[in-house]
Design an enzyme around this catalytic site. Structure first.
Site, PDB file in Angstrom:
ATOM      1  N   PHE A  82       0.699  -1.242   0.203  1.00  0.00           N
ATOM      2  CA  PHE A  82      -0.051   0.064   0.113  1.00  0.00           C
ATOM      3  C   PHE A  82       0.794   1.310  -0.048  1.00  0.00           C
ATOM      4  O   PHE A  82       0.276   2.425  -0.117  1.00  0.00           O
ATOM      5  CB  PHE A  82      -0.870   0.211   1.226  1.00  0.00           C
ATOM      6  CG  PHE A  82      -1.894  -0.898   1.214  1.00  0.00           C
ATOM      7  CD1 PHE A  82      -3.029  -0.804   0.643  1.00  0.00           C
ATOM      8  CD2 PHE A  82      -1.869  -2.084   2.283  1.00  0.00           C
ATOM      9  CE1 PHE A  82      -4.092  -1.815   0.634  1.00  0.00           C
ATOM     10  CE2 PHE A  82      -2.765  -2.960   2.286  1.00  0.00           C
ATOM     11  CZ  PHE A  82      -3.913  -2.763   1.422  1.00  0.00           C
ATOM     12  N   SER A 126      -5.770   1.378  -8.972  1.00  0.00           N
ATOM     13  CA  SER A 126      -6.751   2.294  -9.014  1.00  0.00           C
ATOM     14  C   SER A 126      -7.739   2.421 -10.359  1.00  0.00           C
ATOM     15  O   SER A 126      -7.176   2.289 -11.360  1.00  0.00           O
ATOM     16  CB  SER A 126      -6.253   3.729  -8.802  1.00  0.00           C
ATOM     17  OG  SER A 126      -7.318   4.674  -9.043  1.00  0.00           O
ATOM     18  N   TYR A 151       0.361  10.734 -10.151  1.00  0.00           N
ATOM     19  CA  TYR A 151      -0.420   9.749  -9.147  1.00  0.00           C
ATOM     20  C   TYR A 151      -0.769   8.400 -10.213  1.00  0.00           C
ATOM     21  O   TYR A 151      -0.498   7.459  -9.978  1.00  0.00           O
ATOM     22  CB  TYR A 151      -1.441  10.253  -8.539  1.00  0.00           C
ATOM     23  CG  TYR A 151      -2.186   9.310  -7.937  1.00  0.00           C
ATOM     24  CD1 TYR A 151      -1.903   8.556  -6.816  1.00  0.00           C
ATOM     25  CD2 TYR A 151      -3.521   8.963  -8.307  1.00  0.00           C
ATOM     26  CE1 TYR A 151      -2.711   7.600  -6.103  1.00  0.00           C
ATOM     27  CE2 TYR A 151      -4.287   8.119  -7.913  1.00  0.00           C
ATOM     28  CZ  TYR A 151      -3.991   7.172  -6.750  1.00  0.00           C
ATOM     29  OH  TYR A 151      -4.600   6.382  -6.289  1.00  0.00           O
ATOM     30  N   LYS A 155       0.344   4.586 -10.941  1.00  0.00           N
ATOM     31  CA  LYS A 155      -0.407   3.359 -10.926  1.00  0.00           C
ATOM     32  C   LYS A 155      -0.260   2.626 -12.074  1.00  0.00           C
ATOM     33  O   LYS A 155      -0.159   1.095 -12.076  1.00  0.00           O
ATOM     34  CB  LYS A 155      -1.925   3.701 -10.488  1.00  0.00           C
ATOM     35  CG  LYS A 155      -2.286   4.443  -9.358  1.00  0.00           C
ATOM     36  CD  LYS A 155      -1.694   3.310  -8.154  1.00  0.00           C
ATOM     37  CE  LYS A 155      -1.937   4.015  -6.887  1.00  0.00           C
ATOM     38  NZ  LYS A 155      -1.453   3.293  -5.746  1.00  0.00           N
TER      39      LYS A 155
HETATM   40  N1  UFG Z   1     -16.382  16.124  -4.860  1.00  0.00           N
HETATM   41  C1  UFG Z   1     -16.932  17.295  -4.654  1.00  0.00           C
HETATM   42  N2  UFG Z   1     -16.336  18.169  -3.598  1.00  0.00           N
HETATM   43  C2  UFG Z   1     -15.485  17.941  -2.866  1.00  0.00           C
HETATM   44  C3  UFG Z   1     -14.696  16.602  -3.063  1.00  0.00           C
HETATM   45  C4  UFG Z   1     -15.159  15.501  -4.271  1.00  0.00           C
HETATM   46  O1  UFG Z   1     -17.905  17.591  -5.175  1.00  0.00           O
HETATM   47  O2  UFG Z   1     -15.120  18.543  -1.956  1.00  0.00           O
HETATM   48  C5  UFG Z   1     -16.745  15.312  -6.050  1.00  0.00           C
HETATM   49  C6  UFG Z   1     -15.790  15.058  -6.911  1.00  0.00           C
HETATM   50  O3  UFG Z   1     -15.992  16.231  -7.880  1.00  0.00           O
HETATM   51  C7  UFG Z   1     -15.996  13.777  -7.645  1.00  0.00           C
HETATM   52  C8  UFG Z   1     -16.568  12.942  -6.339  1.00  0.00           C
HETATM   53  O4  UFG Z   1     -16.819  14.060  -5.516  1.00  0.00           O
HETATM   54  O5  UFG Z   1     -17.042  13.874  -8.482  1.00  0.00           O
HETATM   55  C9  UFG Z   1     -15.668  12.093  -5.903  1.00  0.00           C
HETATM   56  O6  UFG Z   1     -14.329  12.734  -5.665  1.00  0.00           O
HETATM   57  P1  UFG Z   1     -13.005  12.238  -4.890  1.00  0.00           P
HETATM   58  O7  UFG Z   1     -12.084  13.071  -4.717  1.00  0.00           O
HETATM   59  O8  UFG Z   1     -13.627  11.687  -3.356  1.00  0.00           O
HETATM   60  O9  UFG Z   1     -12.402  10.945  -5.457  1.00  0.00           O
HETATM   61  P2  UFG Z   1     -12.099  10.875  -7.102  1.00  0.00           P
HETATM   62  O10 UFG Z   1     -13.105  10.086  -7.911  1.00  0.00           O
HETATM   63  O11 UFG Z   1     -11.577  12.273  -7.810  1.00  0.00           O
HETATM   64  O12 UFG Z   1     -10.743  10.208  -6.881  1.00  0.00           O
HETATM   65  C10 UFG Z   1     -10.642   8.839  -6.534  1.00  0.00           C
HETATM   66  C11 UFG Z   1      -9.305   8.611  -5.761  1.00  0.00           C
HETATM   67  C12 UFG Z   1      -8.205   8.846  -6.447  1.00  0.00           C
HETATM   68  C13 UFG Z   1      -8.255   8.044  -7.796  1.00  0.00           C
HETATM   69  C14 UFG Z   1      -9.641   8.365  -8.489  1.00  0.00           C
HETATM   70  C15 UFG Z   1      -9.614   7.580  -9.521  1.00  0.00           C
HETATM   71  O13 UFG Z   1      -9.258   9.418  -4.421  1.00  0.00           O
HETATM   72  O14 UFG Z   1      -6.975   8.370  -5.793  1.00  0.00           O
HETATM   73  O15 UFG Z   1     -10.878   8.110  -7.600  1.00  0.00           O
HETATM   74  O16 UFG Z   1     -10.972   7.650 -10.288  1.00  0.00           O
HETATM   75  F1  UFG Z   1      -7.179   8.443  -8.428  1.00  0.00           F
END
Ligand code: UFG
Length: 340
Positions: A82, A126, A151, A155
């Site tokens: 991890f 991921s 990042y 991966k």
């Molecule tokens: N979002 C919001 N407000 C916030 C944070 C996130 O609206 O404050 C939305 C984002 O726009 C997205 C969703 O919530 O639509 C999920 O966002 P996250 O940041 O929680 O997760 P991501 O899908 O962007 O990212 C995750 C992992 C990464 C990985 C990615 C791969 O955190 O490590 O999925 O798709 F690379």
């Protein structure tokens, strides 16, 4: 017969939950972590939940000599790796930090496994490798898209290093797990996600807003061509995700693996919008969350969720914990951390 698993990054969010599930399944665990993005509370939590004095070594996997001493000292045949940096935005701003850390630590693991004749490795990949998919849900055969962050690139590169290493070195068996969006916390509320600084991910931002640490959640975009205009993701419960690692280790140690390198999606197979997640959080925890619509976030894909058939049928694993329970656990954890 007990078998031992080295969990690198085992003090962190996914690592600590996986250590708990491995112990519940009868494995012995050794945790190695440099505590660069965690603290001892993860290891303490694992010990309290399991009642096992899990060995912990503070070591940087990039320091090969120091890491080699862990291989020399402990008799494990499997490694779950991890230990890596995971902030997408930071990786765009400082790519070399990500390439140096994530690639070097991974190559050290593979090298040391060969030098010390250890056989099974699970790698944390991921859903980011799928980028903006052409077809949904994505299967393990869906094309990988060019990464939009360092990042994401690490991966993809580690997956490639693993594929080539398994092809070249007969002693190695490997499983890459492509995680979708891990959320929630252990039902005991003794371990969970502890982001440093302002959370970048949705659920920690939600729980910190509910706790009053953040003023207001920004929903990034309500004008996507989805039903309610917000993005769609596949939110996987952290305990379910941890159990996928146990299934992967079981598969390799029992000799069930048909290929020496296998890839599995680890998700629920269900798409959930940002608004749906927010409203579910409000409902199950009986509170109102201060939130507003903000512009789209650069780099976000509109929608990605998993086809989980391969994990269900081949790995014999499926997501079980309902979203309601996962979001309750996320809030219980935040309250525990904040002493609310
Ligand atoms: N979002 C919001 N407000 C916030 C944070 C996130 O609206 O404050 C939305 C984002 O726009 C997205 C969703 O919530 O639509 C999920 O966002 P996250 O940041 O929680 O997760 P991501 O899908 O962007 O990212 C995750 C992992 C990464 C990985 C990615 C791969 O955190 O490590 O999925 O798709 F690379």
């Amino acid at each position: 017969m007990k078998k031992t698993v080295l969990v690198s990054g085992g003090a962190g969010y996914i690592g600590s939950h996986t250590a708990v599930e491995l112990i519940a399944a009868g494995y012995d665990v050794v945790i190695a972590d440099n505590l660069s993005n965690s603290d001892c509370s993860g290891v303490e939590g694992v010990r309290r939940i399991t009642g096992v004095e899990v060995p912990f070594v503070e070591v940087d996997c990039c320091d090969k000599e120091a890491f080699a001493r862990v291989f020399a000292q402990y008799d494990f045949d499997s490694v779950i790796h991890f230990a890596a940096f995971k902030a997408v935005g930071e990786s765009v701003a400082d790519p070399m930090k990500y390439y140096r850390n994530n690639l070097l630590s991974f190559m050290n693991v593979v090298d040391l496994m060969r030098e010390y004749d250890r056989h099974n490795i699970v790698f944390s990949s991921s859903a980011t490798v799928y980028g903006e998919p052409d077809e949904l849900p994505v299967t393990e055969l869906s094309p990988r898209k060019p990464a939009t962050s360092a990042y994401g690139n690490t991966k993809q590169m580690c997956e490639d290093i693993l594929r080539d290493s398994v092809a070249a070195y007969d002693s190695l068996r490997a499983i890459a797990l492509r995680y979708f969006n891990p959320i929630g916390a252990h039902p005991s509320a003794l371990i969970g996600e502890l982001p440093r600084g302002v959370p970048q991910n949705l659920v920690p931002y939600i729980t910190q807003t509910a706790a009053g640490v953040r003023e207001c959640l920004s929903v990034f975009g309500d004008d996507y061509p989805t039903e309610d205009g917000s993005c769609l993701r596949d939110y996987i419960d952290i305990v379910d995700l941890a159990r996928a690692h146990v299934a992967a280790i079981d598969r390799m140690t029992s000799g069930d693996a048909t290929e020496r390198y296998e890839i599995f999606n680890v998700g629920t197979g269900r798409a959930v919008s940002v608004f749906e997640l927010v409203h579910t959080f409000e409902r199950v925890n009986n509170l109102a969350l201060n939130h507003k619509v903000a512009p789209r976030r650069a780099g976000d894909v509109m929608a990605v969720w998993a086809d989980t058939r391969r994990a269900n049928e081949v790995l014999g694993w499926r997501a079980e914990r309902p979203l309601d329970e996962t979001l309750r656990s996320a809030w219980e954890w935040e309250k525990y951390v904040r002493k609310l």
